[in-house]
Scaffold this motif. Structure first.
Motif, PDB file in Angstrom:
ATOM      1  N   ASP A  44       0.837  -1.212   0.000  1.00 33.96           N
ATOM      2  CA  ASP A  44       0.000   0.000   0.000  1.00 33.96           C
ATOM      3  C   ASP A  44       0.869   1.258   0.000  1.00 33.96           C
ATOM      4  O   ASP A  44       0.574   2.228  -0.701  1.00 33.96           O
ATOM      5  N   SER A  45       1.939   1.227   0.775  1.00 33.96           N
ATOM      6  CA  SER A  45       2.866   2.357   0.851  1.00 33.96           C
ATOM      7  C   SER A  45       3.538   2.599  -0.500  1.00 33.96           C
ATOM      8  O   SER A  45       3.646   3.736  -0.966  1.00 33.96           O
ATOM      9  N   LEU A  46       3.979   1.527  -1.150  1.00 31.51           N
ATOM     10  CA  LEU A  46       4.635   1.636  -2.452  1.00 31.51           C
ATOM     11  C   LEU A  46       3.685   2.226  -3.494  1.00 31.51           C
ATOM     12  O   LEU A  46       4.088   3.073  -4.309  1.00 31.51           O
ATOM     13  N   LEU A  47       2.433   1.801  -3.473  1.00 26.08           N
ATOM     14  CA  LEU A  47       1.460   2.318  -4.439  1.00 26.08           C
ATOM     15  C   LEU A  47       1.228   3.823  -4.274  1.00 26.08           C
ATOM     16  O   LEU A  47       0.843   4.502  -5.219  1.00 26.08           O
ATOM     17  N   LYS A  48       1.494   4.344  -3.084  1.00 21.63           N
ATOM     18  CA  LYS A  48       1.340   5.782  -2.816  1.00 21.63           C
ATOM     19  C   LYS A  48       2.668   6.529  -2.954  1.00 21.63           C
ATOM     20  O   LYS A  48       2.745   7.719  -2.644  1.00 21.63           O
ATOM     21  N   SER A  49       3.727   5.831  -3.373  1.00 18.01           N
ATOM     22  CA  SER A  49       5.083   6.402  -3.437  1.00 18.01           C
ATOM     23  C   SER A  49       5.496   6.966  -2.080  1.00 18.01           C
ATOM     24  O   SER A  49       6.166   7.988  -1.981  1.00 18.01           O
ATOM     25  N   ASP A  50       5.086   6.274  -1.031  1.00 15.13           N
ATOM     26  CA  ASP A  50       5.349   6.663   0.348  1.00 15.13           C
ATOM     27  C   ASP A  50       6.342   5.660   0.929  1.00 15.13           C
ATOM     28  O   ASP A  50       6.159   4.454   0.791  1.00 15.13           O
ATOM     29  N   THR A  51       7.376   6.140   1.577  1.00 18.11           N
ATOM     30  CA  THR A  51       8.412   5.241   2.101  1.00 18.11           C
ATOM     31  C   THR A  51       8.228   4.886   3.578  1.00 18.11           C
ATOM     32  O   THR A  51       9.023   4.123   4.122  1.00 18.11           O
ATOM     33  N   SER A  52       7.195   5.397   4.225  1.00 19.33           N
ATOM     34  CA  SER A  52       7.074   5.225   5.680  1.00 19.33           C
ATOM     35  C   SER A  52       7.055   3.761   6.114  1.00 19.33           C
ATOM     36  O   SER A  52       7.714   3.385   7.088  1.00 19.33           O
ATOM     37  N   ALA A  53       6.317   2.915   5.415  1.00 18.36           N
ATOM     38  CA  ALA A  53       6.274   1.497   5.796  1.00 18.36           C
ATOM     39  C   ALA A  53       7.623   0.829   5.567  1.00 18.36           C
ATOM     40  O   ALA A  53       8.052  -0.014   6.352  1.00 18.36           O
ATOM     41  N   PHE A  54       8.320   1.223   4.504  1.00 22.30           N
ATOM     42  CA  PHE A  54       9.632   0.634   4.224  1.00 22.30           C
ATOM     43  C   PHE A  54      10.662   1.058   5.262  1.00 22.30           C
ATOM     44  O   PHE A  54      11.507   0.274   5.669  1.00 22.30           O
ATOM     45  N   GLU A  55      10.583   2.308   5.690  1.00 22.23           N
ATOM     46  CA  GLU A  55      11.490   2.786   6.731  1.00 22.23           C
ATOM     47  C   GLU A  55      11.280   2.002   8.022  1.00 22.23           C
ATOM     48  O   GLU A  55      12.225   1.686   8.735  1.00 22.23           O
ATOM     49  N   LYS A  56      10.044   1.663   8.289  1.00 19.52           N
ATOM     50  CA  LYS A  56       9.675   0.957   9.511  1.00 19.52           C
ATOM     51  C   LYS A  56       9.976  -0.546   9.439  1.00 19.52           C
ATOM     52  O   LYS A  56      10.432  -1.142  10.406  1.00 19.52           O
ATOM     53  N   TYR A  57       9.705  -1.153   8.279  1.00 19.72           N
ATOM     54  CA  TYR A  57       9.729  -2.610   8.183  1.00 19.72           C
ATOM     55  C   TYR A  57      10.952  -3.213   7.479  1.00 19.72           C
ATOM     56  O   TYR A  57      11.027  -4.437   7.370  1.00 19.72           O
ATOM     57  N   LEU A  58      11.887  -2.414   7.010  1.00 14.69           N
ATOM     58  CA  LEU A  58      13.117  -2.979   6.460  1.00 14.69           C
ATOM     59  C   LEU A  58      14.222  -2.861   7.501  1.00 14.69           C
ATOM     60  O   LEU A  58      14.358  -1.832   8.157  1.00 14.69           O
ATOM     61  N   THR A  59      15.013  -3.923   7.644  1.00 15.31           N
ATOM     62  CA  THR A  59      16.137  -3.866   8.570  1.00 15.31           C
ATOM     63  C   THR A  59      17.150  -2.843   8.065  1.00 15.31           C
ATOM     64  O   THR A  59      17.169  -2.513   6.871  1.00 15.31           O
ATOM     65  N   SER A  60      17.991  -2.355   8.947  1.00 17.45           N
ATOM     66  CA  SER A  60      19.010  -1.387   8.536  1.00 17.45           C
ATOM     67  C   SER A  60      19.997  -2.012   7.546  1.00 17.45           C
ATOM     68  O   SER A  60      20.555  -1.318   6.699  1.00 17.45           O
ATOM     69  N   ASP A  61      20.181  -3.338   7.620  1.00 16.23           N
ATOM     70  CA  ASP A  61      21.092  -4.028   6.700  1.00 16.23           C
ATOM     71  C   ASP A  61      20.348  -4.788   5.599  1.00 16.23           C
ATOM     72  O   ASP A  61      20.862  -5.743   5.022  1.00 16.23           O
ATOM     73  N   TYR A  62      19.150  -4.320   5.273  1.00 16.09           N
ATOM     74  CA  TYR A  62      18.310  -4.927   4.239  1.00 16.09           C
ATOM     75  C   TYR A  62      19.074  -5.103   2.924  1.00 16.09           C
ATOM     76  O   TYR A  62      19.866  -4.245   2.525  1.00 16.09           O
TER      77      TYR A  62
END
Length: 153
Positions: A44-62
């Motif tokens: 849903d975040s990607l479809l809105k070109s919003d990075t908030s979910a990715f910032e929250k749910y990707l590890t720092s070493d993704y």
């Protein structure tokens, strides 16, 4: 009287693995629901070109491996989303399977039908994704993902 304590002690010792296994099975359903929710939030975040979910749910070493075979770290993916380099107009997930490997790791495999562009190139098509989730500091995050195009036969 001594035998009663011994029998009770043995019963507890033999029951603990069964209790732990039952608890773990209950946890698997919770983990499955959690990671599926995260998958939907990131889409849903990607479809809105919003990075908030990715910032929250990707590890720092993704580490991501795109359908083109190129690897990407977290900051590179966030940059592609923010800049519009990666732009999805639509995407639907299906065929989601979750395998809970242990209490701190799960693997999710799913399919998407996407319409969009990446670096100005049309990426419309079907893809199979594999995401590796890890639990860090009590939170589930994606550590590794890989996308593979599904070619039409």
């Amino acid at each position: 009287m001594k035998y009663h304590h011994l029998i009770l002690s043995l019963a507890v010792v033999f029951a603990l693995p069964t209790i732990a296994l039952a608890k773990e099975k209950g946890t698997s359903a919770d983990v499955e629901a959690t990671v599926k929710k995260i998958e939907q939030e990131t889409l849903d975040s990607l479809l809105k070109s919003d990075t908030s979910a990715f910032e929250k749910y990707l590890t720092s070493d993704y580490l991501g491996i795109g359908p083109d075979g190129v690897t990407q770290n977290k900051s590179e993916l966030l940059s592609d989303i923010k800049s519009g380099t990666l732009k999805l107009e639509s995407s639907t997930m299906s065929d989601i399977k979750v395998q809970v490997a242990d209490p701190d790791m799960a693997v999710v495999v799913y399919r998407t039908n996407d319409k969009g562009t990446y670096k100005g190139k049309d990426i419309t098509g079907e893809y199979r994704w594999l995401d590796v989730f890890v639990k860090r500091d009590g939170k589930w995050q994606i550590a590794i993902d890989q996308g593979t195009p599904i070619t039409k036969q």
